[in-house]
Design a protein around this motif. Structure first.
Motif, PDB file in Angstrom:
ATOM      1  N   GLY A  52       5.324   4.809  11.041  1.00 27.83           N
ATOM      2  CA  GLY A  52       6.679   4.354  10.767  1.00 27.83           C
ATOM      3  C   GLY A  52       6.891   3.620   9.462  1.00 27.83           C
ATOM      4  O   GLY A  52       7.963   3.051   9.240  1.00 27.83           O
ATOM      5  N   TYR A  53       5.894   3.660   8.555  1.00 28.12           N
ATOM      6  CA  TYR A  53       6.036   2.972   7.268  1.00 28.12           C
ATOM      7  C   TYR A  53       5.639   3.938   6.145  1.00 28.12           C
ATOM      8  O   TYR A  53       4.624   3.752   5.459  1.00 28.12           O
ATOM      9  CB  TYR A  53       5.153   1.725   7.224  1.00 28.12           C
ATOM     10  N   PRO A  54       6.415   4.987   5.908  1.00 27.10           N
ATOM     11  CA  PRO A  54       5.979   6.081   5.039  1.00 27.10           C
ATOM     12  C   PRO A  54       5.800   5.727   3.573  1.00 27.10           C
ATOM     13  O   PRO A  54       5.066   6.426   2.861  1.00 27.10           O
ATOM     14  CB  PRO A  54       7.091   7.122   5.203  1.00 27.10           C
ATOM     15  N   ASP A  55       6.436   4.667   3.084  1.00 24.16           N
ATOM     16  CA  ASP A  55       6.386   4.365   1.654  1.00 24.16           C
ATOM     17  C   ASP A  55       5.480   3.178   1.306  1.00 24.16           C
ATOM     18  O   ASP A  55       5.318   2.855   0.123  1.00 24.16           O
ATOM     19  CB  ASP A  55       7.793   4.085   1.126  1.00 24.16           C
ATOM     20  N   GLU A  56       4.892   2.532   2.293  1.00 24.36           N
ATOM     21  CA  GLU A  56       4.128   1.317   2.022  1.00 24.36           C
ATOM     22  C   GLU A  56       2.874   1.575   1.168  1.00 24.36           C
ATOM     23  O   GLU A  56       2.429   0.687   0.449  1.00 24.36           O
ATOM     24  CB  GLU A  56       3.736   0.637   3.324  1.00 24.36           C
ATOM     25  N   TRP A  57       2.317   2.786   1.227  1.00 23.98           N
ATOM     26  CA  TRP A  57       1.120   3.073   0.426  1.00 23.98           C
ATOM     27  C   TRP A  57       1.403   2.955  -1.070  1.00 23.98           C
ATOM     28  O   TRP A  57       0.479   2.752  -1.868  1.00 23.98           O
ATOM     29  CB  TRP A  57       0.582   4.471   0.750  1.00 23.98           C
TER      30      TRP A  57
ATOM     31  N   TYR B 255       0.445   6.506   7.353  1.00 21.16           N
ATOM     32  CA  TYR B 255       1.545   5.571   7.103  1.00 21.16           C
ATOM     33  C   TYR B 255       2.857   6.131   7.669  1.00 21.16           C
ATOM     34  O   TYR B 255       3.638   5.400   8.288  1.00 21.16           O
ATOM     35  CB  TYR B 255       1.707   5.318   5.604  1.00 21.16           C
ATOM     36  N   ALA B 256       3.094   7.416   7.442  1.00 15.43           N
ATOM     37  CA  ALA B 256       4.324   8.031   7.963  1.00 15.43           C
ATOM     38  C   ALA B 256       4.325   8.040   9.488  1.00 15.43           C
ATOM     39  O   ALA B 256       5.344   7.741  10.124  1.00 15.43           O
ATOM     40  CB  ALA B 256       4.456   9.445   7.416  1.00 15.43           C
ATOM     41  N   ASP B 257       3.176   8.357  10.073  1.00 15.05           N
ATOM     42  CA  ASP B 257       3.098   8.448  11.533  1.00 15.05           C
ATOM     43  C   ASP B 257       3.379   7.114  12.220  1.00 15.05           C
ATOM     44  O   ASP B 257       3.928   7.083  13.326  1.00 15.05           O
ATOM     45  CB  ASP B 257       1.717   8.962  11.952  1.00 15.05           C
TER      46      ASP B 257
ATOM     47  N   VAL C 178      -3.765   2.814  10.456  1.00 11.26           N
ATOM     48  CA  VAL C 178      -3.969   3.482   9.167  1.00 11.26           C
ATOM     49  C   VAL C 178      -5.430   3.335   8.734  1.00 11.26           C
ATOM     50  O   VAL C 178      -6.054   4.300   8.273  1.00 11.26           O
ATOM     51  CB  VAL C 178      -3.016   2.928   8.096  1.00 11.26           C
TER      52      VAL C 178
ATOM     53  N   GLN D 146      -1.894   8.691   3.682  1.00 13.42           N
ATOM     54  CA  GLN D 146      -0.446   8.841   3.494  1.00 13.42           C
ATOM     55  C   GLN D 146       0.226   9.327   4.775  1.00 13.42           C
ATOM     56  O   GLN D 146       1.286   8.811   5.168  1.00 13.42           O
ATOM     57  CB  GLN D 146      -0.176   9.834   2.361  1.00 13.42           C
ATOM     58  N   ALA D 147      -0.374  10.321   5.408  1.00 14.38           N
ATOM     59  CA  ALA D 147       0.198  10.848   6.651  1.00 14.38           C
ATOM     60  C   ALA D 147       0.196   9.786   7.741  1.00 14.38           C
ATOM     61  O   ALA D 147       1.143   9.695   8.535  1.00 14.38           O
ATOM     62  CB  ALA D 147      -0.590  12.078   7.097  1.00 14.38           C
TER      63      ALA D 147
END
Length: 344
Positions: free
Chosen positions: A278-283, A274-276, A249, A271-272
């Motif tokens: 495998g942790y899409p909500d951590e931001w 984080y999703a890529d 990230v 943001q993208a």
């Protein structure tokens, strides 16, 4: 402390250029004069001077009065001599001492000089944030020196950690290693506190297996931000995966930081990422950082932030995934070259 750029002619030229920029801002605002007393603006305008006594204050004890034909530092008589001797050498700025017991003190003196056309730090903050964020070559060299010394101090402090060293003992070791670098932000977390808190104030907690150390260091009014870990035991496979993910990230955030892009676009790239990984909500659990210069963050990036990135700006992105975090400071140069100042 080695500062090859600190000769009087170099500093005087910096101050002159900054006064020209400030006067241009005054003209845009239709104002006759300004009195800048905020620590960040005093440091910027004087190319590294310090006007504070109380460490945690946003406002200093002296300020710079600037009009079309005048630029002087107004200071209580208590502070005037030290400012002349230790803070303003080579700036070309005179200091006017104001008796500390005078009603309204230096604010009153600035008002008398500026009359109806006087504006403040707050009035000019949108312009000043941009001016502070565009580092000159003079500032960039200072930031590189500051980043190198702060990082070495972090390494020294973390090297002394042993089983049962406490967080406050680690921070005390870091403060000693920092010498004359101030630490407006100093955080430490041992073991399970790392995953529980994004902003862990240090306490008497013993370090058993691992520790996170976070520093915002300041000298000459400039800031660098850096986070480091020390592991006393091998990381679990899950934790290794989290560090690999958050490092990716960070790489994406750095790569997206390009001239003419906006902070909002960089934030979206993060943001993208984080999703890529495998942790899409951590931001959502912590801010991601942003520009850094005469404040620990001049601007914290948020979704759709329209701030346009320019060469000469410095950045400290600090992505985190629960239990793992990475943070370094870099300067964006021409052709999007990135000079990381907090790596050995």
């Amino acid at each position: 402390m080695n500062e090859p750029a600190a000769s009087s002619p170099a500093r005087s030229a910096e101050v002159k250029a900054r006064l020209d920029s400030l006067r241009a801002a005054l003209e845009r605002h239709g104002a006759r004069s300004a009195f800048l007393i905020a620590r960040r603006n005093f440091a910027w305008l004087t190319a590294g001077g310090s006007n504070h006594v109380v460490l945690e204050s946003e406002t200093g004890e002296a300020g710079v009065f600037v009009s079309a034909d005048e630029a002087v530092v107004l200071a209580p008589n208590i502070e005037a001599r030290r400012l002349v001797d230790e803070e303003l050498a080579g700036t070309g700025l005179d200091v006017v001492a104001v008796d500390w017991w005078r009603p309204q003190g230096i604010i009153g003196e600035a008002s008398r000089r500026g009359r109806a056309g006087l504006v403040s730090d707050e009035d000019l903050e949108p312009d000043l944030e941009i001016l502070r964020s565009r580092l000159s070559g003079f500032d960039a060299e200072r930031l590189a020196i500051l980043g190198g010394e702060a990082t070495r101090a972090m390494d020294v402090a973390l090297a002394m950690v042993g089983s049962m060293t406490t967080e406050v003992e680690l921070c005390a070791a870091l403060l000693a290693a920092l010498d004359d670098i101030r630490a407006p932000v100093l955080l430490a977390a041992a073991d399970d506190r790392i995953a529980r808190y994004r902003h862990p104030l240090p306490g008497d907690n013993p370090i058993r297996s691992r520790v996170m150390l976070v520093l915002v260091g300041e000298r000459w009014g400039l800031h660098v931000a850096v986070t480091r870990f020390r592991d006393l035991e091998p990381r679990s496979p899950d934790l290794e995966a989290r560090f690999a993910a958050v490092t990716r990230v960070q790489e994406i955030l750095h790569e997206a930081t390009r001239a003419s892009a906006t902070l909002g676009e960089v934030f979206a790239a993060g943001q993208a990422a984080y999703a890529d990984v495998g942790y899409p909500d951590e931001w959502q659990l912590h801010h991601q950082g942003g520009t850094i210069a005469y404040r620990g963050r001049e601007r914290v990036a948020k979704p759709d932030d329209p701030t346009v990135i320019e060469p000469g700006m410095a950045f400290a992105w600090n992505p985190s995934i629960t239990g793992a975090k990475v943070e370094d400071t870099f300067i964006l140069g021409e052709e999007d070259a990135r000079r990381v100042v907090t790596r050995g």
